[in-house]
Design an enzyme around this catalytic site. Structure first.
Site, mmCIF file in Angstrom:
data_model
loop_
_atom_site.group_PDB
_atom_site.id
_atom_site.type_symbol
_atom_site.label_atom_id
_atom_site.label_comp_id
_atom_site.label_asym_id
_atom_site.label_seq_id
_atom_site.Cartn_x
_atom_site.Cartn_y
_atom_site.Cartn_z
ATOM 1 N N ASP A 191 0.806 -1.273 0.029
ATOM 2 C CA ASP A 191 0.214 0.128 -0.120
ATOM 3 C C ASP A 191 0.806 1.355 0.012
ATOM 4 O O ASP A 191 1.882 1.258 0.697
ATOM 5 C CB ASP A 191 -1.015 0.306 1.260
ATOM 6 C CG ASP A 191 -2.093 0.734 1.084
ATOM 7 O OD1 ASP A 191 -2.354 1.594 -0.019
ATOM 8 O OD2 ASP A 191 -2.809 1.020 1.989
ATOM 9 N N ARG A 206 1.974 -4.922 6.552
ATOM 10 C CA ARG A 206 1.104 -3.698 5.515
ATOM 11 C C ARG A 206 1.902 -2.553 5.429
ATOM 12 O O ARG A 206 2.224 -1.784 6.839
ATOM 13 C CB ARG A 206 -0.223 -3.632 6.076
ATOM 14 C CG ARG A 206 -1.095 -2.505 5.211
ATOM 15 C CD ARG A 206 -2.504 -2.622 5.142
ATOM 16 N NE ARG A 206 -3.190 -1.633 4.103
ATOM 17 C CZ ARG A 206 -4.266 -1.487 3.787
ATOM 18 N NH1 ARG A 206 -5.056 -2.510 4.401
ATOM 19 N NH2 ARG A 206 -4.780 -0.699 2.912
ATOM 20 N N ARG A 258 -0.160 7.406 -2.735
ATOM 21 C CA ARG A 258 0.396 8.773 -2.115
ATOM 22 C C ARG A 258 1.726 9.146 -2.288
ATOM 23 O O ARG A 258 2.157 10.174 -2.285
ATOM 24 C CB ARG A 258 0.233 8.221 -0.529
ATOM 25 C CG ARG A 258 -1.284 8.571 -0.161
ATOM 26 C CD ARG A 258 -1.425 7.859 1.173
ATOM 27 N NE ARG A 258 -1.658 6.770 0.819
ATOM 28 C CZ ARG A 258 -1.596 5.865 2.193
ATOM 29 N NH1 ARG A 258 -1.426 6.029 3.156
ATOM 30 N NH2 ARG A 258 -1.907 4.445 1.674
ATOM 31 N N TRP A 259 2.694 7.915 -2.450
ATOM 32 C CA TRP A 259 3.964 8.406 -2.779
ATOM 33 C C TRP A 259 4.201 9.191 -4.098
ATOM 34 O O TRP A 259 4.875 10.054 -4.156
ATOM 35 C CB TRP A 259 4.716 7.168 -3.272
ATOM 36 C CG TRP A 259 6.285 6.887 -3.203
ATOM 37 C CD1 TRP A 259 7.032 6.617 -2.689
ATOM 38 C CD2 TRP A 259 6.747 7.190 -4.666
ATOM 39 N NE1 TRP A 259 8.569 6.925 -3.160
ATOM 40 C CE2 TRP A 259 8.151 7.281 -4.345
ATOM 41 C CE3 TRP A 259 6.318 7.334 -5.973
ATOM 42 C CZ2 TRP A 259 9.247 7.366 -5.435
ATOM 43 C CZ3 TRP A 259 7.279 7.536 -7.049
ATOM 44 C CH2 TRP A 259 8.898 7.511 -6.756
ATOM 45 N N ARG A 281 -0.512 8.967 -9.899
ATOM 46 C CA ARG A 281 -0.608 7.772 -9.283
ATOM 47 C C ARG A 281 0.036 6.538 -9.916
ATOM 48 O O ARG A 281 0.599 6.104 -9.226
ATOM 49 C CB ARG A 281 -2.068 7.318 -9.061
ATOM 50 C CG ARG A 281 -2.728 8.259 -8.011
ATOM 51 C CD ARG A 281 -4.304 8.103 -7.743
ATOM 52 N NE ARG A 281 -4.290 6.753 -7.352
ATOM 53 C CZ ARG A 281 -4.154 6.383 -6.146
ATOM 54 N NH1 ARG A 281 -4.042 7.071 -5.221
ATOM 55 N NH2 ARG A 281 -4.494 5.011 -5.969
ATOM 56 N N ASN A 335 1.449 3.483 -2.891
ATOM 57 C CA ASN A 335 2.062 3.857 -4.086
ATOM 58 C C ASN A 335 1.260 5.178 -4.899
ATOM 59 O O ASN A 335 2.138 5.994 -5.128
ATOM 60 C CB ASN A 335 1.413 2.677 -5.232
ATOM 61 C CG ASN A 335 2.171 1.320 -5.000
ATOM 62 O OD1 ASN A 335 3.205 1.198 -4.300
ATOM 63 N ND2 ASN A 335 1.800 0.473 -5.801
ATOM 64 N N ASN A 375 -10.682 -3.504 -5.961
ATOM 65 C CA ASN A 375 -9.954 -2.510 -6.728
ATOM 66 C C ASN A 375 -10.277 -2.168 -7.903
ATOM 67 O O ASN A 375 -10.238 -1.235 -8.892
ATOM 68 C CB ASN A 375 -8.534 -3.169 -6.991
ATOM 69 C CG ASN A 375 -7.499 -2.886 -5.661
ATOM 70 O OD1 ASN A 375 -6.631 -3.483 -5.531
ATOM 71 N ND2 ASN A 375 -7.640 -1.615 -4.953
ATOM 72 N N SER A 388 -8.037 -5.272 5.175
ATOM 73 C CA SER A 388 -8.606 -5.248 3.863
ATOM 74 C C SER A 388 -8.870 -6.411 2.991
ATOM 75 O O SER A 388 -8.515 -6.469 1.805
ATOM 76 C CB SER A 388 -7.938 -4.080 3.083
ATOM 77 O OG SER A 388 -7.761 -3.014 3.479
HETATM 78 C C1 FPP Z 1 -1.981 -0.076 -3.357
HETATM 79 O O1 FPP Z 1 -1.562 1.254 -3.404
HETATM 80 C C2 FPP Z 1 -1.459 -0.793 -4.418
HETATM 81 C C3 FPP Z 1 -2.236 -1.318 -5.227
HETATM 82 C C4 FPP Z 1 -3.734 -1.359 -5.148
HETATM 83 C C5 FPP Z 1 -1.774 -2.106 -6.517
HETATM 84 C C6 FPP Z 1 -0.550 -2.798 -6.368
HETATM 85 C C7 FPP Z 1 -0.167 -3.322 -7.739
HETATM 86 C C8 FPP Z 1 0.827 -3.117 -8.653
HETATM 87 C C9 FPP Z 1 2.231 -2.452 -8.017
HETATM 88 C C10 FPP Z 1 0.804 -3.690 -9.676
HETATM 89 C C11 FPP Z 1 1.234 -5.059 -10.127
HETATM 90 C C12 FPP Z 1 1.784 -5.947 -9.231
HETATM 91 C C13 FPP Z 1 2.920 -6.809 -9.320
HETATM 92 C C14 FPP Z 1 3.133 -7.813 -8.070
HETATM 93 C C15 FPP Z 1 3.681 -6.897 -10.473
HETATM 94 P P1 FPP Z 1 -2.616 2.323 -3.489
HETATM 95 O O2 FPP Z 1 -2.766 2.688 -4.933
HETATM 96 O O3 FPP Z 1 -4.024 2.019 -2.866
HETATM 97 O O4 FPP Z 1 -1.913 3.659 -2.876
HETATM 98 P P2 FPP Z 1 -2.580 4.847 -1.949
HETATM 99 O O5 FPP Z 1 -3.302 4.281 -0.849
HETATM 100 O O6 FPP Z 1 -1.509 5.603 -1.428
HETATM 101 O O7 FPP Z 1 -3.467 5.589 -2.966
#
Ligand code: FPP
Length: 239
Positions: free
Chosen positions: A2, A170, A6-7, A15, A4, A50, A178
């Site tokens: 989790d 997490r 926000r990063w 995003r 990505n 998702n 979740s």
């Molecule tokens: C959570 O961050 C991340 C995801 C919902 C997707 C993760 C999937 C990948 C990185 C793609 C492929 C995976 C692999 C194993 C190759 P978020 O978007 O919920 O972050 P946020 O909470 O900061 O908005």
């Protein structure tokens, strides 16, 4: 994995750039798990919830997943890592299913390290699918309702051939599961860290594993019971 989004937003980036960095992070973590002798590593890559994200983000995630499978196959083969999935993968886009099939097929004979991708995964859907599956087995005479216990039921979950998780990590400061492995995590240790997934490298992963090793796992017993290594009633051999 989790944080990505926000990063990326913290850096004024779209995003999807966070997801891209998140994927880049995966290889290092898989290798680190292998170095630490961790046999099973499950990554929660896409949940059933998702699908509610904007189409552009879903498409970008599927493209990243597809590219990951195509680019990582050589590393998985080199490191003898077996790839498995949990979740309703039959509902993923055709190109992703095809890429998954290729990698799963080519790595299925490896037994040292297993990487599990949770894709279109939801623990509640998994429970429903297991109940349906078990009911069908009872109706066709392959299973007997009187023999239903946790072990027979667990044999109908997506994780039938996988051990329960020992440690759940997490990232990003959220402290909830979740809909992830809800039944299998009954006795898992939980590690929550504020670090966002793209910044969660091998060093941070090792810290989480160190945390795990410091836990006393009692599984319902008393501390005294689990700490006593040699039962006093048995003779100590080979002295
Ligand atoms: C959570 O961050 C991340 C995801 C919902 C997707 C993760 C999937 C990948 C990185 C793609 C492929 C995976 C692999 C194993 C190759 P978020 O978007 O919920 O972050 P946020 O909470 O900061 O908005």
């Amino acid at each position: 994995m989790d944080g990505n989004g926000r990063w990326a937003v913290n850096r004024g980036l779209p995003r999807i750039e966070g997801h891209r960095r998140g994927v880049q992070n995966v290889r290092g973590i898989v290798e680190c798990a292998g170095d630490l002798g961790i046999q099973y590593l499950t990554l929660y890559a896409f949940s059933v919830e998702n699908w509610q994200r904007p189409d552009t983000e879903i498409n970008a995630l599927m493209n990243l997943l597809n590219r990951f499978l195509k680019s990582e196959i050589s590393t998985l083969l080199k490191n003898q890592v077996c790839l498995k999935t949990i979740g309703r993968t039959d509902r993923l886009p055709e190109k992703v299913r095809h890429a998954l099939h290729e990698v799963i097929d080519q790595t299925s004979h490896f037994s040292g390290q297993t990487l599990v991708l949770a894709l279109n995964y939801g623990a509640r859907d998994e429970a429903i699918d297991a109940v349906k599956n078990y009911t069908e087995a009872v109706q066709s005479g392959q299973a007997n309702l009187d023999e239903l216990d946790w072990s027979t039921f667990a044999g109908h979950l997506y994780t039938a051939d996988l051990p329960d998780p020992d440690l759940i990590i997490r990232t990003s400061g959220e402290t909830r599961l979740s809909n992830f492995l809800l039944l299998q995590s009954a006795y898992a240790e939980m590690f929550f860290t504020p670090i966002l997934w793209p910044d969660f490298g091998p060093g941070e992963f090792r810290e989480a594993v160190d945390f795990y090793w410091k836990r006393e796992r009692r599984f319902g017993k008393t501390g005294d019971q689990v700490q006593r290594k040699t039962p006093t009633s048995e003779p100590v051999l080979n002295q």
